[in-house]
Scaffold this motif. Structure first.
Motif, short mmCIF file in Angstrom:
data_model
loop_
_atom_site.label_atom_id
_atom_site.label_comp_id
_atom_site.label_asym_id
_atom_site.label_seq_id
_atom_site.Cartn_x
_atom_site.Cartn_y
_atom_site.Cartn_z
N THR A 183 -2.31 46.43 83.45
CA THR A 183 -1.14 45.63 83.05
C THR A 183 -1.37 44.23 83.58
O THR A 183 -1.42 44.01 84.79
CB THR A 183 0.16 46.20 83.62
N VAL A 184 -1.52 43.28 82.68
CA VAL A 184 -1.86 41.91 83.08
C VAL A 184 -0.64 41.02 82.97
O VAL A 184 0.08 41.03 81.97
CB VAL A 184 -3.04 41.36 82.24
N GLY A 185 -0.37 40.25 84.02
CA GLY A 185 0.65 39.23 83.98
C GLY A 185 0.05 37.93 83.47
O GLY A 185 -1.01 37.50 83.93
N ALA A 197 5.81 42.70 90.91
CA ALA A 197 6.84 43.67 91.26
C ALA A 197 7.08 44.63 90.11
O ALA A 197 7.40 45.81 90.32
CB ALA A 197 8.14 42.95 91.63
N GLY A 198 6.93 44.14 88.87
CA GLY A 198 7.10 45.00 87.70
C GLY A 198 5.93 45.91 87.43
O GLY A 198 6.03 46.82 86.60
N GLY A 199 4.79 45.69 88.12
CA GLY A 199 3.65 46.58 87.97
C GLY A 199 2.36 45.93 87.53
O GLY A 199 1.35 46.62 87.35
N ALA A 200 2.34 44.61 87.35
CA ALA A 200 1.09 43.95 86.94
C ALA A 200 0.02 44.16 88.01
O ALA A 200 0.24 43.84 89.18
CB ALA A 200 1.31 42.47 86.72
N ASN A 201 -1.12 44.72 87.62
CA ASN A 201 -2.22 44.91 88.58
C ASN A 201 -3.35 43.93 88.35
O ASN A 201 -4.43 44.07 88.91
CB ASN A 201 -2.72 46.36 88.56
N LEU A 202 -3.07 42.90 87.54
CA LEU A 202 -4.02 41.82 87.27
C LEU A 202 -3.22 40.63 86.76
O LEU A 202 -2.21 40.81 86.07
CB LEU A 202 -5.04 42.27 86.21
N GLY A 250 -3.64 48.93 76.69
CA GLY A 250 -3.12 48.30 77.90
C GLY A 250 -1.82 47.55 77.67
O GLY A 250 -1.26 47.55 76.57
N GLY A 251 -1.35 46.89 78.73
CA GLY A 251 -0.10 46.17 78.67
C GLY A 251 -0.24 44.74 79.15
O GLY A 251 -1.12 44.43 79.97
N ALA A 252 0.62 43.86 78.66
CA ALA A 252 0.62 42.46 79.06
C ALA A 252 2.06 41.99 79.20
O ALA A 252 2.92 42.36 78.39
CB ALA A 252 -0.13 41.59 78.05
N ILE A 253 2.31 41.19 80.23
CA ILE A 253 3.66 40.69 80.52
C ILE A 253 3.66 39.18 80.33
O ILE A 253 3.07 38.43 81.10
CB ILE A 253 4.09 41.02 81.96
N LEU A 254 4.34 38.72 79.28
CA LEU A 254 4.61 37.29 79.09
C LEU A 254 5.89 36.96 79.84
O LEU A 254 6.85 37.75 79.81
CB LEU A 254 4.75 36.97 77.61
N SER A 255 5.95 35.81 80.49
CA SER A 255 7.12 35.46 81.30
C SER A 255 7.39 33.96 81.18
O SER A 255 7.06 33.34 80.19
CB SER A 255 6.91 35.87 82.76
#
Length: 515
Positions: free
Chosen positions: A275-277, A420-425, A307-312
């Motif tokens: 999960t990438v931030g 905190a949400g789980g991004a490991n990269l 996989g997952g990606a978090i846009l913020s």
């Protein structure tokens, strides 16, 4: 400097009113392809008008509105803060209009990860020292410093599989409403870090009399099941004989945790566990041309591999949110995103601010003029797949694929919420030059231009400037970034890790009044 045969300008869309300078353009320079002659100095990454624009008329880049002309603009003129300003206009949100089924790969890629007992997968293996309140920060740092390899190489010599002992401290935890949003967000953030798979174990150090009582943290953070187990420990300074006693107690606890933490080995796991931030900081006029779309191409690959990606950074999608609602997996997802946009408009209004207070001075020096322009480039980091969910700050991210998390644009705060949400990269694009790093999740930095790469290569992991001056394609660069994601998740150190960044970049979002 770009090669002599490199283009002088880049046109992004046929309908655009401007082009982007690939080098410094001096008056009299002829841009034959656009049929204009440069009227005034245009720095690299800045905008050059290619047609007459009437006062008050919209100005387009990416075939999207980036602002409105303050005055008449003639072809060949520099377009920037002196003649371009924000303005109101209607966005076509069209929820889900561009949503498409994701085409997953038949044989997903893998990386060498660390499997935890609960089934989660880590990319790093730290022991963390967290604090309930600022008052316990000094003790937490002293405990971590006892195990710092550069200070005491012998402390972790017998534990080569432990990446380090890090203290993540903050300036809050008291003088706030004990039932309010500010404390709930802090507790949610701390709980996310305490659960993070990149921590083999966590020690929480409190003072004892603060508003953020450890018992309350454990209850609101849903950590009660972990308390007293092998991965979560806690104590207060006031119950430990004061500072010296608390430091000694913490050192002893960490010493007892090291042997178990060291009993890990990496094994091949699917890329779906990444999960990438997504972050951009120190953006410039090239961000939306090079590093951000290249990262977006890498995100598309990661999503296709499960996989997952978090846009913020909600203030940095403002004016481009309609591009995300069009990709929303459902009308409800689009509505949740727009609700966060409205919250930010109200937040700025009640604090006597403006969404256009972002971009920063450095962003403007790099060629960005309005938040509309900055946001359109920033959204490119998200790629092209569907937006499947929207989360509030530091909420646990359960969905796979592209999601959005509501955060400020300030990079340390935003990345803190993502981890905190789980991004490991973390993947972090920069055009002006960022020196950011993150713990416990490694941070890859991507340069938007080759001049930055040459000037600050000590801090940058990948140069995306060759998309402009070296003939590299966005797709090829996206593949390179994706492969580096896998290598980094497998243990390859990033530049910021080699420099020791990460402990000072933990910054929970403070929302409420300090009493």
């Amino acid at each position: 400097m770009p090669a002599d045969n490199a283009p002088k300008v880049i046109r992004i869309h046929p309908a655009d009113d401007i082009v982007i300078a690939c080098r410094q353009l001096v008056p009299g320079t002829v841009i034959a392809a656009e049929g204009v002659s440069v009227a005034s100095l245009v720095p690299p990454g800045h905008k050059l008008a290619v047609r007459a624009i009437a006062a008050g008329a919209p100005v387009r880049r990416y075939n999207q509105i980036i602002g409105f002309a303050r005055q008449p603009i003639a072809p060949g003129q520099h377009v920037h803060t002196h003649n371009l300003a924000m303005g109101e206009f209607t966005r076509e949100y069209a929820a889900g209009a561009d949503a498409r089924a994701t085409e997953y790969v038949d044989a997903p890629a893998s990386f060498d990860g660390i499997k935890r007992a609960d089934g989660s997968v880590a990319t790093r293996n730290y022991i963390g020292i967290l604090t309930s309140v600022n008052c316990s920060a000094t003790v937490a740092r002293a405990i971590a410093d006892h195990f710092r390899r550069e200070l005491r190489p012998e402390a972790l010599a017998a534990f080569p599989n432990v990446d380090g002992v890090v203290a993540l401290t903050h300036g809050a935890g008291c003088a706030t409403d004990s039932e309010g949003e500010n404390l709930r967000v802090l507790r949610r953030t701390l709980a996310g870090y305490a659960r993070h798979p990149n921590f083999a174990a966590v020690l929480v150090v409190g003072l004892g009399c603060e508003a953020n009582q450890i018992d309350g943290l454990l209850a609101e953070g849903d950590l009660a099941g972990m308390a007293g187990g092998p991965r979560l420990h806690a104590f207060n300074i006031q119950d430990s004989g004061g500072t010296a006693g608390a430091v000694a107690r913490g050192v002893a606890i960490v010493q007892d945790l090291l042997a178990d933490a060291n009993r890990v080995s990496r094994q091949a796991v699917p890329a779906s566990h990444i999960t990438v931030g997504l972050q951009c900081g120190g953006s410039d006029g090239y961000s939306g041309l090079t590093a951000n779309p290249a990262l977006g191409a890498a995100v598309d690959l990661l999503v296709r591999h499960g996989g997952g990606a978090i846009l913020s950074e909600t203030p940095e999608i403002y004016g481009a949110e309609h591009l995300l609602t069009r990709r929303a997996a459902s009308p409800a997802v689009a509505a949740r995103l727009l609700e966060r946009i409205r919250w930010w408009e109200d937040y700025c209004a009640r604090n006597h601010g403006s969404m256009d207070n972002n971009p920063s001075a450095g962003n403007k020096a790099g060629g960005l003029t309005t938040i509309l322009e900055k946001s359109l480039g920033a959204v490119a980091k998200s790629g092209t797949t569907n937006l499947v969910e929207v989360y509030e700050f530091a909420q646990p991210v359960r969905a796979r694929g592209l999601v959005f998390m509501d955060t400020p644009g300030y990079d340390p705060v935003s990345a803190t919420g993502q981890v905190a949400g789980g991004a490991n990269l973390i993947c972090f694009t920069t055009g002006r030059g960022s020196a950011y790093g993150c713990a416990p999740s490694p941070s890859l930095k991507l340069a938007t231009n080759s001049a930055l790469w040459q000037r600050q290569a000590d801090d940058i992991d990948i140069n995306c400037g060759d998309i402009v001056d070296g003939g590299a394609s966005i797709a090829h660069k996206g593949e390179q970034i994706f492969r580096r994601m896998l290598e980094t998740a497998s243990g390859r150190k990033t530049k910021s890790e080699l420099h020791g960044y990460g402990q000072n970049e933990f910054v929970p979002w403070s929302l409420g009044a300090v009493m």
